[in-house]
Every structure is written in C-alpha cells, then in structure tokens.
Scaffold this active site. Structure first.
Site, PDB file in Angstrom:
ATOM      1  N   ALA A 299      40.295   2.593   6.953  1.00 55.26           N
ATOM      2  CA  ALA A 299      39.343   3.671   6.638  1.00 55.26           C
ATOM      3  C   ALA A 299      38.036   3.063   6.125  1.00 55.26           C
ATOM      4  O   ALA A 299      37.365   3.620   5.268  1.00 55.26           O
ATOM      5  CB  ALA A 299      39.948   4.621   5.608  1.00 55.26           C
TER       6      ALA A 299
ATOM      7  N   GLY B 237      36.367   2.992  10.520  1.00 52.55           N
ATOM      8  CA  GLY B 237      37.352   4.070  10.359  1.00 52.55           C
ATOM      9  C   GLY B 237      36.694   5.367   9.881  1.00 52.55           C
ATOM     10  O   GLY B 237      36.951   6.445  10.422  1.00 52.55           O
TER      11      GLY B 237
ATOM     12  N   HIS C  70      35.757 -10.355  24.450  1.00 52.30           N
ATOM     13  CA  HIS C  70      34.742  -9.818  23.533  1.00 52.30           C
ATOM     14  C   HIS C  70      34.282 -10.943  22.606  1.00 52.30           C
ATOM     15  O   HIS C  70      34.536 -10.955  21.416  1.00 52.30           O
ATOM     16  CB  HIS C  70      35.366  -8.674  22.730  1.00 52.30           C
ATOM     17  CG  HIS C  70      34.413  -7.972  21.818  1.00 52.30           C
ATOM     18  ND1 HIS C  70      33.182  -7.509  22.218  1.00 52.30           N
ATOM     19  CD2 HIS C  70      34.525  -7.611  20.514  1.00 52.30           C
ATOM     20  CE1 HIS C  70      32.591  -6.927  21.195  1.00 52.30           C
ATOM     21  NE2 HIS C  70      33.384  -6.970  20.144  1.00 52.30           N
TER      22      HIS C  70
HETATM   23  N1  APR Z   1      46.594  -1.762   6.681  1.00 48.66           N
HETATM   24  C1  APR Z   1      45.646  -0.797   6.678  1.00 48.66           C
HETATM   25  N2  APR Z   1      44.351  -1.020   6.366  1.00 48.66           N
HETATM   26  C2  APR Z   1      44.010  -2.267   6.002  1.00 48.66           C
HETATM   27  C3  APR Z   1      44.936  -3.325   5.977  1.00 48.66           C
HETATM   28  C4  APR Z   1      46.290  -3.031   6.320  1.00 48.66           C
HETATM   29  N3  APR Z   1      47.252  -3.986   6.306  1.00 48.66           N
HETATM   30  N4  APR Z   1      44.277  -4.437   5.593  1.00 48.66           N
HETATM   31  C5  APR Z   1      42.993  -4.104   5.406  1.00 48.66           C
HETATM   32  N5  APR Z   1      42.816  -2.786   5.653  1.00 48.66           N
HETATM   33  C6  APR Z   1      41.618  -1.976   5.543  1.00 48.66           C
HETATM   34  C7  APR Z   1      40.687  -2.391   4.402  1.00 48.66           C
HETATM   35  O1  APR Z   1      41.147  -1.889   3.166  1.00 48.66           O
HETATM   36  C8  APR Z   1      39.360  -1.783   4.862  1.00 48.66           C
HETATM   37  O2  APR Z   1      39.137  -0.507   4.276  1.00 48.66           O
HETATM   38  O3  APR Z   1      40.805  -2.141   6.701  1.00 48.66           O
HETATM   39  C9  APR Z   1      39.506  -1.645   6.366  1.00 48.66           C
HETATM   40  C10 APR Z   1      38.473  -2.416   7.167  1.00 48.66           C
HETATM   41  O4  APR Z   1      37.238  -1.835   6.935  1.00 48.66           O
HETATM   42  P1  APR Z   1      35.876  -2.671   6.804  1.00 48.66           P
HETATM   43  O5  APR Z   1      36.111  -3.847   5.908  1.00 48.66           O
HETATM   44  O6  APR Z   1      34.795  -1.710   6.445  1.00 48.66           O
HETATM   45  O7  APR Z   1      35.678  -3.239   8.283  1.00 48.66           O
HETATM   46  P2  APR Z   1      35.043  -2.480   9.572  1.00 48.66           P
HETATM   47  O8  APR Z   1      33.582  -2.723   9.613  1.00 48.66           O
HETATM   48  O9  APR Z   1      35.544  -1.106   9.648  1.00 48.66           O
HETATM   49  O10 APR Z   1      35.687  -3.393  10.739  1.00 48.66           O
HETATM   50  C11 APR Z   1      37.070  -3.464  10.918  1.00 48.66           C
HETATM   51  O11 APR Z   1      36.890  -3.948  13.272  1.00 48.66           O
HETATM   52  O12 APR Z   1      35.072  -4.516  14.618  1.00 48.66           O
HETATM   53  C12 APR Z   1      36.146  -4.988  13.877  1.00 48.66           C
HETATM   54  O13 APR Z   1      35.379  -7.164  13.228  1.00 48.66           O
HETATM   55  C13 APR Z   1      35.693  -5.882  12.754  1.00 48.66           C
HETATM   56  O14 APR Z   1      37.892  -6.740  12.404  1.00 48.66           O
HETATM   57  C14 APR Z   1      36.900  -5.862  11.881  1.00 48.66           C
HETATM   58  C15 APR Z   1      37.427  -4.417  12.034  1.00 48.66           C
END
Ligand code: APR
Length: 319
Positions: free
Chosen positions: A10, A14, A175
């Site tokens: 999220a 997300g 990618h």
């Molecule tokens: N289960 C659920 N959520 C998780 C877990 C897990 N095991 N581990 C981490 N998260 C959550 C984090 O708490 C965080 O809120 O995943 C979220 C990732 O969000 P962001 O850090 O804001 O990253 P975002 O920019 O959304 O990108 C996510 O997509 O494009 C790719 O390279 C990017 O790998 C990255 C992913």
C-alpha cells in the site's frame, strides 16, 4: 456481483492503484500491507473522497490475508523501490524474500485470481512469484511493457508535437536497460517513424536519444524524487491490465509473460505483446521482428536469464 481487487503493498504505487480503481469503479479494493496503518489510512482517505468524486466502491486496509480472500485480481507492489544510483537489479535479494511471503499468502487465499506483479526487478520477480505460488502461468503476469511504451510514446509526442493518441509503439524485452523500443512497429499519424527520419522530420540521432531516455525513464524519475520511484504511470499501466481482464476486453498489451517457445524462447518471463481477457493471458502475439530488433530482443532476454541465475544462487528452491 462486485469484483474484488487486492493490492499487496500500500505504498506509493499501491495507494495510486487504489485511487484509480475507485475512480473508475472497477472493483472493491483491499489494500494489504505489512505496515497495516498505511493500508488502513490510505483506504480510509480514498473512501472519504467518494462523496466528492461520486464513486461507490468499498475500500479497506489490512495486514491479514484472510481479508483478501477470493480476490478476482491481485496486484503486487510489495517491496523496496530504488534509491538514486541504484539499478532495478540491485533490489533482487530483498524483494525476492518479500515476494516469497506474498506468494505463500495469495496461493492460500486467492488461487483463482489474475495476478499482476509490479515489484522490481520485474521479469525475475514475476517468474519467482509464479514458481513460489504455483499459480497457472497464464494467470501470473508482470507490468512493465505498457509503462515503457507509454514513456516512449510520451517522449515522441513531446518531440514531434503530435498528440499521444496518434502515436503507436511498443517496448519489449526485459524491464531493464536492455529493453527494446520496436521502431518497426512505431507509427506517428499512421506513418512509420523510420519514414519520418527519411523525410527529415526527426534525425536518427534524436530518435536514438529518445530511445535511450526511455530505457532510463525510471531512473530519471528516481533521481528527481530522491526518495522512491515512479508511481503514477506504473499504477495507470497496472490498472489497464486489470481492466482488460475483468471486462474481457482482449486488449493487446505489452506485458511480462511466460514464454513457452514463442519468439524461440522457452521457460522465461519477458516483455511481449499479449492478449488479456477473462482467461488471463490468452495469447502471446508473435510479431515479425526485423533482424536488428530480434538481436536486441535476444540480448535483453539474456540479461533476464542472467539475473534469474543470480536469483537461483540466492534461493536454490528456484532452480
Ligand atoms: N508484504 C506486504 N507489503 C510489504 C511487504 C510484504 N512482505 N514488504 C514490504 N511491503 C510494503 C511496504 O510496507 C511498502 O508500503 O510494500 C510497500 C512498497 O511501497 P513503496 O516503498 O512506496 O514502493 P512503491 O513505489 O510503491 O514501489 C513498489 O514496485 O515499481 C516497483 O521498484 C518498485 O519494487 C518497487 C515496487
């Protein structure tokens, strides 16, 4: 009956996915995150915009997989994004561990879902996700090609002063820095881009610069943001895939799909045009690539294979 989309992760992407899905009234939304507060807070914030925007979907936030049960679509962004100077490949070790947990969670609760992976390094993570979860290969797909193509089309539109709607193109392969902009399949106002080069509307040097900028499109944004990576365009791209599945639109979209002999490649995920309908990935579309495109595409596939070999060294259960 209302459809249900679960978003695993999220964070930036997300939250944006949740907002777009709500605005389109595509489905009810479950935002799942290990950081439960973020998921709950964003779900509540978006829900509170429903009277203003006039949408009618249910949004909840959770850290309990039970709440995600029987989702029609699961979109995964759980993981760590890049920091300035990092490549997507640098995220492999940490995001592989996270994706293993996610695969365990969704295979128990939503075994029939169409699963779209966005977590990087995309092609290897989506392949690991399919292996860890054991879900059918036509139901596990990665989002990258729509985003890369969209970036390329936007840059061309800016350069040529032509509306984005009048440009067709696609970017295939992995990618990463080896992705391939398919110039033979790039048309501006119905004309091949190569003909525009011949007519002097754009120089081949300028076109090469735009191709290079596309390959590094994600890094350009990482550098500006300083914290985190792109999220508006990635989320929009993920929603297009989910919509084509839920509404059986059978759109042809460039996605990271499992190749079983198509393009002469077997047993690996990579970016190719696919048809997405109610059966998931219904078909891999095989384009007639030029020799140059073919060799670039193969080069890109080799980069994905090398990274998957690195993943196998991290977790031998992927072998
Ligand atoms: N289960 C659920 N959520 C998780 C877990 C897990 N095991 N581990 C981490 N998260 C959550 C984090 O708490 C965080 O809120 O995943 C979220 C990732 O969000 P962001 O850090 O804001 O990253 P975002 O920019 O959304 O990108 C996510 O997509 O494009 C790719 O390279 C990017 O790998 C990255 C992913």
């Amino acid at each position: 009956m209302k459809k249900k989309i679960t978003l695993i992760g999220a964070g930036q992407i997300g939250g944006t996915l949740a907002h777009l899905i709500a605005l389109k009234e595509l489905a009810d939304v479950v935002l799942f995150d290990v950081a439960a507060g973020i998921a709950k807070g964003k779900a509540l914030d978006i829900a509170q915009s429903s009277p203003v925007n006039g949408f009618n979907v249910n949004l909840i936030g959770t850290d309990n997989y039970e709440d995600t049960k029987n989702s029609d679509v699961v979109i995964i962004t759980a993981g760590v994004p890049r920091k300035p100077g990092m490549t997507r490949d640098d995220l492999l070790g940490i995001n592989l561990k996270i994706i293993k947990q996610v695969a365990e969670g969704i295979k128990k609760t939503s075994p029939n879902a169409f699963v779209i992976c966005i977590t990087n390094p995309l092609d290897v993570i989506v392949m690991a996700l399919q292996k860890y979860s054991g879900l059918p290969k036509n139901k596990v797909v990665g989002m990258a090609g729509i985003l890369d193509s969209s970036r390329f089309i936007y840059f061309l539109s800016e350069e040529l002063k032509v509306p984005v709607q009048k440009i067709k193109s696609l970017v295939l392969g992995g990618h990463g820095d080896s992705m391939v902009a398919m110039l033979e399949f790039t048309e501006v106002l119905g004309k091949k881009i190569k003909d525009l080069v011949k007519e002097g509307k754009i120089t081949s040097e300028r076109l090469s610069q735009i191709v290079e900028r596309t390959k590094k499109g994600g890094a350009e944004i990482v550098k500006y943001l300083e914290k985190g990576s792109a999220y508006y365009a990635p989320a929009a791209s993920g929603v297009e895939m989910a919509e084509s599945y839920l509404k059986n639109l059978k759109k042809q979209l460039p996605c990271a799909a499992y190749l079983d002999g198509e393009y002469g490649i077997k047993g690996i995920y990579a970016g190719v045009p696919v048809i997405i309908g109610s059966e998931g990935v219904e078909k891999v579309v095989e384009l007639d690539l030029s020799n140059d495109e073919k060799s670039q595409f193969e080069n890109s596939i080799n980069a994905v294979k090398d990274l998957f070999d690195a993943a196998k060294k991290i977790d031998s259960s992927l072998s």
